[in-house]
Write a protein that holds these residues in place. Sequence first.
Motif, PDB file in Angstrom:
ATOM      1  N   HIS A 178       8.691 -36.843  36.238  1.00  0.00           N
ATOM      2  CA  HIS A 178       9.737 -36.184  37.023  1.00  0.00           C
ATOM      3  C   HIS A 178       9.798 -36.893  38.368  1.00  0.00           C
ATOM      4  O   HIS A 178       8.767 -37.324  38.895  1.00  0.00           O
ATOM      5  CB  HIS A 178       9.310 -34.729  37.201  1.00  0.00           C
ATOM      6  CG  HIS A 178      10.166 -33.885  38.087  1.00  0.00           C
ATOM      7  ND1 HIS A 178       9.954 -33.763  39.447  1.00  0.00           N
ATOM      8  CD2 HIS A 178      11.214 -33.075  37.805  1.00  0.00           C
ATOM      9  CE1 HIS A 178      10.837 -32.911  39.958  1.00  0.00           C
ATOM     10  NE2 HIS A 178      11.621 -32.482  38.989  1.00  0.00           N
ATOM     11  N   ASN A 229      14.360 -26.239  31.834  1.00  0.00           N
ATOM     12  CA  ASN A 229      13.803 -25.691  33.104  1.00  0.00           C
ATOM     13  C   ASN A 229      13.156 -24.317  32.965  1.00  0.00           C
ATOM     14  O   ASN A 229      13.323 -23.449  33.827  1.00  0.00           O
ATOM     15  CB  ASN A 229      14.892 -25.602  34.183  1.00  0.00           C
ATOM     16  CG  ASN A 229      14.982 -26.881  35.010  1.00  0.00           C
ATOM     17  OD1 ASN A 229      16.025 -27.532  35.021  1.00  0.00           O
ATOM     18  ND2 ASN A 229      13.884 -27.262  35.658  1.00  0.00           N
ATOM     19  N   ARG A 282      21.349 -30.250  31.602  1.00  0.00           N
ATOM     20  CA  ARG A 282      20.620 -29.001  31.883  1.00  0.00           C
ATOM     21  C   ARG A 282      21.195 -27.893  31.024  1.00  0.00           C
ATOM     22  O   ARG A 282      22.427 -27.803  30.837  1.00  0.00           O
ATOM     23  CB  ARG A 282      20.783 -28.604  33.346  1.00  0.00           C
ATOM     24  CG  ARG A 282      20.300 -29.652  34.315  1.00  0.00           C
ATOM     25  CD  ARG A 282      18.825 -29.583  34.585  1.00  0.00           C
ATOM     26  NE  ARG A 282      18.370 -30.824  35.200  1.00  0.00           N
ATOM     27  CZ  ARG A 282      17.137 -31.050  35.647  1.00  0.00           C
ATOM     28  NH1 ARG A 282      16.216 -30.120  35.559  1.00  0.00           N
ATOM     29  NH2 ARG A 282      16.812 -32.206  36.170  1.00  0.00           N
ATOM     30  N   ASP A 285      17.061 -30.619  29.383  1.00  0.00           N
ATOM     31  CA  ASP A 285      16.036 -29.930  30.191  1.00  0.00           C
ATOM     32  C   ASP A 285      16.400 -28.450  30.300  1.00  0.00           C
ATOM     33  O   ASP A 285      17.460 -28.100  30.825  1.00  0.00           O
ATOM     34  CB  ASP A 285      15.984 -30.570  31.578  1.00  0.00           C
ATOM     35  CG  ASP A 285      14.777 -30.120  32.400  1.00  0.00           C
ATOM     36  OD1 ASP A 285      14.158 -29.096  32.049  1.00  0.00           O
ATOM     37  OD2 ASP A 285      14.467 -30.795  33.388  1.00  0.00           O
ATOM     38  N   LYS A 330      20.586 -36.871  31.211  1.00  0.00           N
ATOM     39  CA  LYS A 330      19.853 -35.642  30.910  1.00  0.00           C
ATOM     40  C   LYS A 330      20.690 -34.437  31.301  1.00  0.00           C
ATOM     41  O   LYS A 330      21.093 -34.297  32.454  1.00  0.00           O
ATOM     42  CB  LYS A 330      18.515 -35.601  31.652  1.00  0.00           C
ATOM     43  CG  LYS A 330      17.685 -34.365  31.265  1.00  0.00           C
ATOM     44  CD  LYS A 330      16.224 -34.485  31.695  1.00  0.00           C
ATOM     45  CE  LYS A 330      16.031 -34.099  33.147  1.00  0.00           C
ATOM     46  NZ  LYS A 330      14.632 -34.324  33.586  1.00  0.00           N
ATOM     47  N   GLU A 364       5.977 -31.467  34.770  1.00  0.00           N
ATOM     48  CA  GLU A 364       6.402 -31.978  36.074  1.00  0.00           C
ATOM     49  C   GLU A 364       5.738 -31.268  37.254  1.00  0.00           C
ATOM     50  O   GLU A 364       5.432 -31.870  38.268  1.00  0.00           O
ATOM     51  CB  GLU A 364       7.929 -31.873  36.200  1.00  0.00           C
ATOM     52  CG  GLU A 364       8.472 -30.453  36.100  1.00  0.00           C
ATOM     53  CD  GLU A 364      10.004 -30.418  36.003  1.00  0.00           C
ATOM     54  OE1 GLU A 364      10.568 -31.270  35.284  1.00  0.00           O
ATOM     55  OE2 GLU A 364      10.625 -29.560  36.649  1.00  0.00           O
ATOM     56  N   GLU A 398      12.969 -30.821  27.274  1.00  0.00           N
ATOM     57  CA  GLU A 398      12.040 -30.672  28.400  1.00  0.00           C
ATOM     58  C   GLU A 398      11.859 -29.213  28.777  1.00  0.00           C
ATOM     59  O   GLU A 398      12.835 -28.479  28.897  1.00  0.00           O
ATOM     60  CB  GLU A 398      12.609 -31.490  29.566  1.00  0.00           C
ATOM     61  CG  GLU A 398      11.781 -31.512  30.822  1.00  0.00           C
ATOM     62  CD  GLU A 398      12.314 -32.574  31.804  1.00  0.00           C
ATOM     63  OE1 GLU A 398      12.834 -33.624  31.352  1.00  0.00           O
ATOM     64  OE2 GLU A 398      12.216 -32.357  33.020  1.00  0.00           O
ATOM     65  N   GLU A 399      10.633 -28.802  28.945  1.00  0.00           N
ATOM     66  CA  GLU A 399      10.251 -27.485  29.433  1.00  0.00           C
ATOM     67  C   GLU A 399      11.060 -26.313  28.856  1.00  0.00           C
ATOM     68  O   GLU A 399      11.661 -25.542  29.609  1.00  0.00           O
ATOM     69  CB  GLU A 399      10.303 -27.463  30.968  1.00  0.00           C
ATOM     70  CG  GLU A 399       9.255 -28.402  31.572  1.00  0.00           C
ATOM     71  CD  GLU A 399       8.835 -28.022  32.991  1.00  0.00           C
ATOM     72  OE1 GLU A 399       9.719 -27.781  33.816  1.00  0.00           O
ATOM     73  OE2 GLU A 399       7.622 -27.959  33.236  1.00  0.00           O
TER      74      GLU A 399
HETATM   75 MG   LIG Z   1      12.523 -30.992  34.426  1.00  0.00          MG
END
Ligand SMILES: [Mg+2]
Length: 364
Positions: free
Chosen positions: A295, A183, A156, A181, A154, A245, A219-220
């Motif tokens: 998470h 975030n 970022r 992700d 994964k 999460e 993700e997010e």
């Molecule tokens: Mg996350």
Amino acid sequence: MQITGVDQHHLEHQAGGSFEPTWIPGYPQGTHEVELFEIETDTGLTGYGAMPSFAGGMDFSEPLSYFLLGEDPHDVEGVLRKLDSINLVGPRPWGVEIALWDIIGKDAGKPIYELLGGSASEIPVYASTGEVMPAEERIEYVGDVIDAGVGAVKLRVTEPDHIEIVREVREAYPDLPLMVDANKGWAVRVMEHERQWSFREALEFARGLEDVGDVRWLEEPLPRHDYEQYARLREATDVPIAGGEFNDGIHHFREFVKQGSLDVLQPDAALATGIKRADEVAAMARQHGLEYVPHTWTNGIGFVANLHVMAANDSPWCEFPMEPPWTPDVRDFLLDETVDHEDGVVTPPEGPGLGVEIDDSLLE
Ligand SMILES: [Mg+2]
């Protein structure tokens, strides 16, 4: 059985270096801080729970004692009802709820996954990174985790143009399952604020990921309570959307499902739901054709709590934080033994309760 004592220990561990997590913008993290909850009973059995900590933490042992002393730890629903009041005036109750299950399992002589009706399934791990890294360095990193037997990574991202990093990693590893992700669900905004994406930016990013191919989820990309925007995004792209999460309580997941916001539900038992409600979210995912992939990035206790729920619900993946100096040993510094993966799969500890022991020397 009655609860006779509630202790809280603030623990700190130097990671031996630092990294820059995307969830604490502008803050290089070199110390792992944990609040450890120790719940004692009149039978001599003790259970452990934990929550993440920051800047020395806050002590909640007195208000927690007020709500917990005299309660039967087996009465999870009754205790959760009391802890709902703690959620109003103190910490989230989820890390404390984990300690109840540790006691219940120790009392029954069974691991938590078995109490939840599961078996010790092998769960494939994905390497979870923590910072944005230039593509060249990240490609080297991916080579290392593949050599360690891990079969998925994964990445970022924080900016829309980080799609280029994802593209370059994909070109270097055409067959590697990737997760991404952004975030944008939450952040620890002590140094800087994270930059939010507009709906348009999130959608363009998701469409970029469609081109990249074999991206298991985004993700997010949006704030954690924007259920409707998540649903619009999910409708407009083929890339699965993940989140949840750090939402607080099962009603958020009911809302995600009701509005059709997510493909992958990610409640962290230590942050968002506790063990019982995490198991309920997993059931909700099953009933609605969604995935449950929590998470796990907190600490050894939180990791193992999630692992038991994953094993009981056959999660397709287990988030495995791997971003040196944040190694499994640093994650699990509070345990007397590290819970590591073997050839890319992880199984929950088989001992009673959480199945892990606290490193006693830390409590002295
Ligand atoms: Mg996350």
